[in-house]
Design an enzyme around this catalytic site. Sequence first.
Site, short mmCIF file in Angstrom:
data_model
loop_
_atom_site.label_atom_id
_atom_site.label_comp_id
_atom_site.label_asym_id
_atom_site.label_seq_id
_atom_site.Cartn_x
_atom_site.Cartn_y
_atom_site.Cartn_z
CE LYS A 52 24.94 59.55 31.87
NZ LYS A 52 25.16 58.87 32.97
CD GLN A 96 25.13 58.17 36.35
OE1 GLN A 96 24.81 58.70 35.16
NE2 GLN A 96 27.27 58.09 35.87
CG ASP A 119 23.80 53.57 30.90
OD1 ASP A 119 24.39 54.05 29.81
OD2 ASP A 119 23.07 53.80 31.44
#
Length: 280
Positions: A52, A96, A119
């Site tokens: 990422k 995460q 997200d």
Amino acid sequence: MAKIIDGKMISQQIKDELKEKVERLKKQGKAGALAVIQVGEDPASSVYVRNKKNACAYIGIESLAYELPGETTEEDLLRLIEELNGKEQVRGILVQLPLPGHICEDKVIQAISPEKDVDGFHPQSVGAMTIGEPGFLSCTPAGIIQLLKRSDVEIAGKHCVIIGRSNIVGKPMALLMLRENATVTITHSKTRNLPELCRQADILIVAMGKPQFVGAEYIKEGAVVIDVGIHRDENNKLCGDVKYAEVEPIASAITPVPGGVGPMTIAMLMNNCVQSIEEG
């Protein structure tokens, strides 16, 4: 011979488009950073976080890394999220997953401001997607839509069967396929006659989390097969939820593992980050 849907190539196209967009936004004085929080040192999570950060660097947006020890308390993590919610420079916040067992994932997801929920997991983002309002889309399902469209797979009017009903893939995938005018069937671990149902699919999306579960008996001749799973087999080689060698000769198009859906998730995360900068 099935057409191999190349997620690496398509994700690269998307990142190149985003890189140009970021340059244009910078000229307009618009910029922002993605804050990436990792709790603990799970090796798979560390790989995802690194990917990422690399994607951010490639498209030209700043990434801020918060690598917290595994014993970090839920309270401390929520305090950090609140702090990042208040920082104007931070346009996206990503925690995460999975988190250590003593931290409630739902609480953490709900603590992120919906305007920074790149997200697409916040209940507000999910609600907006359900009723077709603007908002951040869940990255893996949005990536699958792009894979299909950019591979010239027609979605409208097709029967799509999804194996899996998770909040991250199965459910949002069904909503996005409906938005594209597919007829959708959702199946899961309690579904009866699963192979029979799957053989009705023009597009089969497999997100069940069981290595090499779906074989030839699940596939209609000429179906498009999207494999969301990622595992290591007994020889430590990466594999998906689909028995690729068995299914590929029957399908008209198929995603490989690795190099199919995986790269698209990060490309769509970057897309959400750029969207947040644009709207900021």
